[in-house]
Design a protein around this motif. Structure first.
Motif, PDB file in Angstrom:
ATOM      1  N   VAL A  48       5.885   3.629  -2.375  1.00  0.00           N
ATOM      2  CA  VAL A  48       5.015   2.536  -1.912  1.00  0.00           C
ATOM      3  C   VAL A  48       4.084   2.110  -3.044  1.00  0.00           C
ATOM      4  N   VAL A  49       3.480   3.091  -3.718  1.00  0.00           N
ATOM      5  CA  VAL A  49       2.581   2.785  -4.831  1.00  0.00           C
ATOM      6  C   VAL A  49       3.332   2.084  -5.960  1.00  0.00           C
ATOM      7  N   SER A  50       4.535   2.570  -6.269  1.00  0.00           N
ATOM      8  CA  SER A  50       5.299   1.975  -7.378  1.00  0.00           C
ATOM      9  C   SER A  50       5.706   0.540  -7.074  1.00  0.00           C
ATOM     10  N   ILE A  51       5.967   0.240  -5.808  1.00  0.00           N
ATOM     11  CA  ILE A  51       6.288  -1.133  -5.423  1.00  0.00           C
ATOM     12  C   ILE A  51       5.099  -2.042  -5.689  1.00  0.00           C
ATOM     13  N   LEU A  52       3.923  -1.602  -5.271  1.00  0.00           N
ATOM     14  CA  LEU A  52       2.725  -2.408  -5.455  1.00  0.00           C
ATOM     15  C   LEU A  52       2.394  -2.586  -6.934  1.00  0.00           C
ATOM     16  N   VAL A  53       2.464  -1.503  -7.699  1.00  0.00           N
ATOM     17  CA  VAL A  53       2.152  -1.570  -9.126  1.00  0.00           C
ATOM     18  C   VAL A  53       3.144  -2.459  -9.867  1.00  0.00           C
ATOM     19  N   ALA A  54       4.432  -2.281  -9.592  1.00  0.00           N
ATOM     20  CA  ALA A  54       5.450  -3.070 -10.280  1.00  0.00           C
ATOM     21  C   ALA A  54       5.302  -4.552  -9.978  1.00  0.00           C
ATOM     22  N   PHE A  55       4.964  -4.871  -8.743  1.00  0.00           N
ATOM     23  CA  PHE A  55       4.785  -6.274  -8.364  1.00  0.00           C
ATOM     24  C   PHE A  55       3.645  -6.915  -9.153  1.00  0.00           C
ATOM     25  N   LEU A  56       2.537  -6.191  -9.279  1.00  0.00           N
ATOM     26  CA  LEU A  56       1.391  -6.733 -10.017  1.00  0.00           C
ATOM     27  C   LEU A  56       1.684  -6.847 -11.507  1.00  0.00           C
ATOM     28  N   VAL A  57       2.359  -5.849 -12.056  1.00  0.00           N
ATOM     29  CA  VAL A  57       2.673  -5.878 -13.492  1.00  0.00           C
ATOM     30  C   VAL A  57       3.618  -7.027 -13.808  1.00  0.00           C
ATOM     31  N   ARG A  58       4.624  -7.215 -12.993  1.00  0.00           N
ATOM     32  CA  ARG A  58       5.642  -8.228 -13.275  1.00  0.00           C
ATOM     33  C   ARG A  58       5.180  -9.647 -12.974  1.00  0.00           C
ATOM     34  N   THR A  59       4.119  -9.763 -12.211  1.00  0.00           N
ATOM     35  CA  THR A  59       3.568 -11.101 -11.947  1.00  0.00           C
ATOM     36  C   THR A  59       2.318 -11.371 -12.777  1.00  0.00           C
ATOM     37  N   GLY A  60       2.052 -10.489 -13.744  1.00  0.00           N
ATOM     38  CA  GLY A  60       0.948 -10.706 -14.665  1.00  0.00           C
ATOM     39  C   GLY A  60      -0.426 -10.605 -14.048  1.00  0.00           C
ATOM     40  N   ARG A  61      -0.584  -9.735 -13.034  1.00  0.00           N
ATOM     41  CA  ARG A  61      -1.886  -9.586 -12.375  1.00  0.00           C
ATOM     42  C   ARG A  61      -2.380  -8.142 -12.482  1.00  0.00           C
ATOM     43  N   ARG A  62      -2.397  -7.653 -13.704  1.00  0.00           N
ATOM     44  CA  ARG A  62      -2.851  -6.284 -13.940  1.00  0.00           C
ATOM     45  C   ARG A  62      -4.318  -6.088 -13.549  1.00  0.00           C
ATOM     46  N   SER A  63      -5.082  -7.146 -13.528  1.00  0.00           N
ATOM     47  CA  SER A  63      -6.501  -7.025 -13.166  1.00  0.00           C
ATOM     48  C   SER A  63      -6.693  -6.542 -11.737  1.00  0.00           C
ATOM     49  N   VAL A  64      -5.658  -6.678 -10.915  1.00  0.00           N
ATOM     50  CA  VAL A  64      -5.750  -6.246  -9.513  1.00  0.00           C
ATOM     51  C   VAL A  64      -5.440  -4.751  -9.369  1.00  0.00           C
ATOM     52  N   LEU A  65      -4.844  -4.159 -10.410  1.00  0.00           N
ATOM     53  CA  LEU A  65      -4.417  -2.759 -10.332  1.00  0.00           C
ATOM     54  C   LEU A  65      -5.550  -1.798  -9.955  1.00  0.00           C
ATOM     55  N   PRO A  66      -6.756  -1.914 -10.534  1.00  0.00           N
ATOM     56  CA  PRO A  66      -7.819  -0.978 -10.144  1.00  0.00           C
ATOM     57  C   PRO A  66      -8.121  -0.999  -8.651  1.00  0.00           C
ATOM     58  N   LYS A  67      -7.997  -2.156  -8.029  1.00  0.00           N
ATOM     59  CA  LYS A  67      -8.267  -2.253  -6.592  1.00  0.00           C
ATOM     60  C   LYS A  67      -7.178  -1.524  -5.799  1.00  0.00           C
ATOM     61  N   VAL A  68      -5.936  -1.659  -6.250  1.00  0.00           N
ATOM     62  CA  VAL A  68      -4.846  -0.933  -5.598  1.00  0.00           C
ATOM     63  C   VAL A  68      -5.049   0.575  -5.743  1.00  0.00           C
ATOM     64  N   TRP A  69      -5.389   1.017  -6.947  1.00  0.00           N
ATOM     65  CA  TRP A  69      -5.605   2.450  -7.170  1.00  0.00           C
ATOM     66  C   TRP A  69      -6.790   2.962  -6.365  1.00  0.00           C
ATOM     67  N   LEU A  70      -7.807   2.128  -6.190  1.00  0.00           N
ATOM     68  CA  LEU A  70      -8.942   2.531  -5.353  1.00  0.00           C
ATOM     69  C   LEU A  70      -8.490   2.735  -3.914  1.00  0.00           C
ATOM     70  N   GLY A  71      -7.671   1.816  -3.419  1.00  0.00           N
ATOM     71  CA  GLY A  71      -7.137   1.973  -2.070  1.00  0.00           C
ATOM     72  C   GLY A  71      -6.290   3.214  -1.922  1.00  0.00           C
ATOM     73  N   VAL A  72      -5.467   3.496  -2.939  1.00  0.00           N
ATOM     74  CA  VAL A  72      -4.633   4.698  -2.915  1.00  0.00           C
ATOM     75  C   VAL A  72      -5.512   5.943  -2.917  1.00  0.00           C
ATOM     76  N   GLY A  73      -6.555   5.925  -3.739  1.00  0.00           N
ATOM     77  CA  GLY A  73      -7.468   7.067  -3.787  1.00  0.00           C
ATOM     78  C   GLY A  73      -8.162   7.308  -2.458  1.00  0.00           C
ATOM     79  N   ILE A  74      -8.555   6.232  -1.791  1.00  0.00           N
ATOM     80  CA  ILE A  74      -9.180   6.359  -0.476  1.00  0.00           C
ATOM     81  C   ILE A  74      -8.205   6.995   0.521  1.00  0.00           C
ATOM     82  N   ALA A  75      -6.947   6.538   0.482  1.00  0.00           N
ATOM     83  CA  ALA A  75      -5.934   7.077   1.400  1.00  0.00           C
ATOM     84  C   ALA A  75      -5.718   8.564   1.162  1.00  0.00           C
ATOM     85  N   VAL A  76      -5.639   8.968  -0.107  1.00  0.00           N
ATOM     86  CA  VAL A  76      -5.443  10.382  -0.430  1.00  0.00           C
ATOM     87  C   VAL A  76      -6.642  11.206   0.031  1.00  0.00           C
TER      88      VAL A  76
END
Length: 285
Positions: free
Chosen positions: A23-51
Motif C-alpha cells: 500500500v505504501v509503495s503504491i502511494l510513493v510510486a504514484f507521487l514520484v512518477r507524477t512529479g509530486r515528491r513534495s507530498v511524500l512527507p505527508k504520506v509518511w506522516l500518515g503512515v507513521g500515525i497508522a503504525v
C-alpha cells in the motif's frame, strides 16, 4: 525449537506486513512518477500515525488483560481471539477479491486527497495503512496469547515484518518479480490453518472462563503420543496452535472452520477467466 515456534507469527508478519508495505509503495510510486515528491512527507506522516496507533492498540490490549482477574482474562483473551479470526478471515477474502484493483483504487483516492489538501493526504495514508495495522494488532495479540508467556511470537512477527519490508522494497525497485495472486493464495491458505488454531484456543479460553460448556469433555487426549514439550509437539503448537488435549467444541470448530473457509477460499473466482493471473513486478506500478 525457536525456528519452529516463530513460524506462525512470522507468517502473520510477512502476510500483513507485505500488504501494508505494498500500500505504501503504491502511494510513493504514484507521487514520484507524477512529479509530486513534495507530498511524500505527508504520506509518511500518515503512515507513521497508522503504525503508532497499531502499536498503541497492541500495548493497550496487553495492559488491559493484565488488570483483569483470571476468569476475566480468559474471557477477554477468548473474545479477542474470535474477533481476530473474524478480521483475518475477512482480510483473506478481501485481498483475494481486490488484489487486481487495489492499485488503481489507491491512486484515485490519493489524487482526490491531494486536491482536498494536506490534512486529507495524511488522513488518507493513515487510513490506508491503518486498516492493515489494526488487523495485525488483533491477530498478533491473539497468536501471542495462544503461544503463552514467551518472546518467540514477537521474534517471529518482527522477522516476518522485516522480510515483508525487504521484499516490498525489492519489488518496488524492480529487482524481484512476484506473482501476487499465487503469493496471497498460498499465504491465505496457510493463514486459514493458523486462524483455525487461534479459534480453537479462543474457544478453550471461553470454556475456562465458564462462558462456554464442555471444558472437561475431550474429543481426544494424545498427550502421551504427542508430548507438548517434544519437538513435534512444539512444531504443531508453534504453527497451528495444536493442543494434545482438545475439547469436543474446539475440534468441531476447527474442522468446520477449515472445511468451510478453505473450500470457499480455493473456489475459482468468477472473473478469473477474463482477468487472468495477478502477476506484478510491483503492485505500485
Amino acid at each position: 525449537m525457536l525456528g519452529v515456534a516463530v513460524l506462525g507469527n512470522a507468517l502473520i508478519g510477512l502476510r500483513e506486513g507485505l500488504e501494508a508495505a505494498l500500500v505504501v509503495s503504491i502511494l510513493v510510486a504514484f507521487l514520484v512518477r507524477t512529479g509530486r515528491r513534495s507530498v511524500l512527507p505527508k504520506v509518511w506522516l500518515g503512515v507513521g500515525i497508522a503504525v503508532a496507533v497499531s502499536i498503541g492498540v497492541t500495548l493497550a490490549l496487553a495492559l488491559a488483560e493484565q488488570a483483569l482477574t483470571f476468569e476475566a482474562q480468559e474471557a477477554f483473551g477468548g473474545g479477542l481471539s474470535i474477533i481476530a479470526v473474524g478480521f483475518v478471515t475477512w482480510m483473506i477474502f478481501w485481498m483475494r477479491r481486490a488484489a487486481r484493483s487495489i492499485s488503481a483504487e489507491l491512486r484515485g483516492r490519493l489524487e482526490d486527497a491531494i486536491q482536498m489538501g494536506s490534512t486529507a493526504v495524511i488522513v488518507m495514508a493513515a487510513l490506508a495503512v491503518g486498516r492493515e495495522g489494526l488487523e495485525t494488532a488483533f491477530f498478533f495479540f491473539a497468536a501471542a496469547q495462544a503461544a503463552g508467556q514467551t518472546s518467540q511470537p514477537l521474534i517471529g512477527f518482527l522477522i516476518g515484518i522485516a522480510l515483508a519490508i525487504v521484499l516490498a522494497y525489492l519489488i518496488y525497485k524492480g529487482a524481484v518479480q512476484l506473482n501476487m495472486g499465487r503469493f496471497f493464495t498460498i499465504t491465505g491458505a496457510l493463514l486459514i490453518f493458523v486462524a483455525a488454531g487461534i479459534l480453537g484456543y479462543g474457544l478453550h479460553d471461553l470454556q475456562e472462563a465458564a462462558i462456554l460448556p464442555g471444558l472437561n469433555t475431550l474429543a481426544f487426549d494424545v498427550s502421551n503420543a504427542i508430548p507438548p514439550d517434544s519437538w513435534y509437539g512444539t512444531l504443531l503448537k508453534g504453527i497451528f496452535n495444536f493442543s494434545p488435549q482438545t475439547t469436543v467444541l474446539q475440534a468441531v470448530a476447527w474442522v468446520v472452520y477449515v472445511a468451510v473457509v478453505l473450500t470457499l477460499f480455493l473456489l475459482p473466482q468468477r472473473s478469473a477467466r477474463s482477468s487472468g493471473a495477478a502477476t506484478t513486478t510491483t503492485t505500485a506500478s
